[in-house]
Design an enzyme around this catalytic site. Structure first.
Site, PDB file in Angstrom:
ATOM      1  N   ASN A 205       0.844  -1.189   0.000  1.00 24.62           N
ATOM      2  CA  ASN A 205       0.000   0.000   0.000  1.00 24.62           C
ATOM      3  C   ASN A 205       0.883   1.242   0.000  1.00 24.62           C
ATOM      4  O   ASN A 205       1.951   1.277   0.630  1.00 24.62           O
ATOM      5  CB  ASN A 205      -1.021   0.003   1.155  1.00 24.62           C
ATOM      6  CG  ASN A 205      -0.438  -0.226   2.526  1.00 24.62           C
ATOM      7  OD1 ASN A 205       0.635  -0.796   2.675  1.00 24.62           O
ATOM      8  ND2 ASN A 205      -1.147   0.207   3.544  1.00 24.62           N
TER       9      ASN A 205
ATOM     10  N   CYS B  86      -4.045   0.576  -2.661  1.00 23.06           N
ATOM     11  CA  CYS B  86      -3.928  -0.648  -1.865  1.00 23.06           C
ATOM     12  C   CYS B  86      -2.833  -1.566  -2.422  1.00 23.06           C
ATOM     13  O   CYS B  86      -2.510  -1.521  -3.613  1.00 23.06           O
ATOM     14  CB  CYS B  86      -5.229  -1.432  -1.894  1.00 23.06           C
ATOM     15  SG  CYS B  86      -6.596  -0.666  -1.031  1.00 23.06           S
TER      16      CYS B  86
ATOM     17  N   GLU C 287       0.357   5.185   0.639  1.00 19.57           N
ATOM     18  CA  GLU C 287      -0.592   6.199   1.115  1.00 19.57           C
ATOM     19  C   GLU C 287      -0.187   7.597   0.650  1.00 19.57           C
ATOM     20  O   GLU C 287       0.902   7.809   0.104  1.00 19.57           O
ATOM     21  CB  GLU C 287      -0.689   6.124   2.645  1.00 19.57           C
ATOM     22  CG  GLU C 287      -1.233   4.769   3.083  1.00 19.57           C
ATOM     23  CD  GLU C 287      -1.514   4.669   4.572  1.00 19.57           C
ATOM     24  OE1 GLU C 287      -1.030   5.508   5.359  1.00 19.57           O
ATOM     25  OE2 GLU C 287      -2.238   3.710   4.952  1.00 19.57           O
TER      26      GLU C 287
ATOM     27  N   CYS D 160     -10.083  -5.387  -0.110  1.00 23.46           N
ATOM     28  CA  CYS D 160     -11.235  -4.480  -0.044  1.00 23.46           C
ATOM     29  C   CYS D 160     -12.059  -4.604  -1.323  1.00 23.46           C
ATOM     30  O   CYS D 160     -11.640  -5.208  -2.313  1.00 23.46           O
ATOM     31  CB  CYS D 160     -10.765  -3.037   0.143  1.00 23.46           C
ATOM     32  SG  CYS D 160     -10.170  -2.243  -1.365  1.00 23.46           S
TER      33      CYS D 160
ATOM     34  N   CYS E 130     -10.465  -3.455  -4.660  1.00 24.91           N
ATOM     35  CA  CYS E 130      -9.454  -4.402  -5.158  1.00 24.91           C
ATOM     36  C   CYS E 130     -10.104  -5.664  -5.721  1.00 24.91           C
ATOM     37  O   CYS E 130      -9.623  -6.235  -6.695  1.00 24.91           O
ATOM     38  CB  CYS E 130      -8.462  -4.748  -4.056  1.00 24.91           C
ATOM     39  SG  CYS E 130      -7.393  -3.344  -3.655  1.00 24.91           S
TER      40      CYS E 130
ATOM     41  N   GLU F 223      -2.933  -4.764  -3.045  1.00 22.44           N
ATOM     42  CA  GLU F 223      -3.384  -5.704  -4.085  1.00 22.44           C
ATOM     43  C   GLU F 223      -3.372  -5.044  -5.451  1.00 22.44           C
ATOM     44  O   GLU F 223      -2.948  -5.626  -6.441  1.00 22.44           O
ATOM     45  CB  GLU F 223      -4.812  -6.190  -3.787  1.00 22.44           C
ATOM     46  CG  GLU F 223      -4.954  -6.964  -2.494  1.00 22.44           C
ATOM     47  CD  GLU F 223      -5.265  -6.069  -1.290  1.00 22.44           C
ATOM     48  OE1 GLU F 223      -4.743  -4.935  -1.217  1.00 22.44           O
ATOM     49  OE2 GLU F 223      -6.034  -6.523  -0.432  1.00 22.44           O
TER      50      GLU F 223
HETATM   51  N1  THU Z   1      -5.388  -1.487   2.344  1.00 23.55           N
HETATM   52  C1  THU Z   1      -4.807  -2.306   1.424  1.00 23.55           C
HETATM   53  O1  THU Z   1      -3.648  -2.119   1.030  1.00 23.55           O
HETATM   54  N2  THU Z   1      -5.548  -3.352   0.951  1.00 23.55           N
HETATM   55  C2  THU Z   1      -6.836  -3.616   1.305  1.00 23.55           C
HETATM   56  O2  THU Z   1      -7.441  -4.529   0.762  1.00 23.55           O
HETATM   57  C3  THU Z   1      -7.489  -2.804   2.330  1.00 23.55           C
HETATM   58  C4  THU Z   1      -6.731  -1.651   2.847  1.00 23.55           C
HETATM   59  C5  THU Z   1      -4.607  -0.353   2.865  1.00 23.55           C
HETATM   60  C6  THU Z   1      -5.117   1.003   2.490  1.00 23.55           C
HETATM   61  C7  THU Z   1      -4.550   1.857   3.598  1.00 23.55           C
HETATM   62  O3  THU Z   1      -3.232   2.222   3.254  1.00 23.55           O
HETATM   63  C8  THU Z   1      -4.474   0.930   4.807  1.00 23.55           C
HETATM   64  O4  THU Z   1      -4.603  -0.391   4.274  1.00 23.55           O
HETATM   65  C9  THU Z   1      -5.542   1.171   5.848  1.00 23.55           C
HETATM   66  O5  THU Z   1      -6.803   1.117   5.301  1.00 23.55           O
END
Ligand code: THU
Length: 133
Positions: free
Chosen positions: A48, A59, A50, A90, A93, A61
């Site tokens: 991920n 994300c 940010e 999520c 994704c 994935e």
């Molecule tokens: N996140 C992912 O990388 N994958 C997911 O399927 C759900 C959430 C990340 C996004 C954010 O950087 C952190 O997790 C908290 O939500």
């Protein structure tokens, strides 16, 4: 769904854990790592990433899938995602994964118990998805 070998499975899990180490998650402090296995046996990781404008976050994935697609791959055999707690991908994704695959085994790794990996399928996680063709 194509069968994946135990060796491929372990390679995928290790790649997701390794990618998680590179997560850029200063706002959530929730590092996520993912890895995708292509039909021809290659593995691409993603973390991920940010942003201070939170909605721009990508994300793990999607990072993994986009990296594999950029390298020329569109057929996938499995995906692994590693988090503390062991969470499935999520909704966004799931839809991105469904763009390339009707069904896909998804390995869910909990960093607190790496030896006990759960497995779900994309079809199970995203039934009746949006698909125009
Ligand atoms: N996140 C992912 O990388 N994958 C997911 O399927 C759900 C959430 C990340 C996004 C954010 O950087 C952190 O997790 C908290 O939500």
């Amino acid at each position: 769904m194509t069968h994946i070998t135990n060796e491929q499975r372990q390679r995928l899990i290790d790649a997701a854990l390794e990618a998680r180490q590179r997560a850029y998650a200063p706002y959530s402090n929730f590092p996520v790592g993912a890895a995708v296995l292509t039909e021809d046996g290659q593995v691409f990781g993603g973390c991920n990433v940010e942003n201070t404008s939170f909605g721009l976050t990508n994300c793990a994935e999607r990072t993994a899938i986009f990296t594999a697609v950029t390298a020329g791959h569109r057929q996938f055999a499995a995906l692994a995602v590693a988090t503390e707690g062991g969470f499935p991908p999520c909704g966004a994704c799931r839809q991105v994964l469904a763009e390339f695959s009707d069904d896909l085994p998804i390995l869910i790794v909990d960093t607190r118990s790496e030896g006990q990996v759960k497995e779900v399928s994309l079809a199970e996680l995203l039934p009746r998805r949006f698909h125009r063709e």
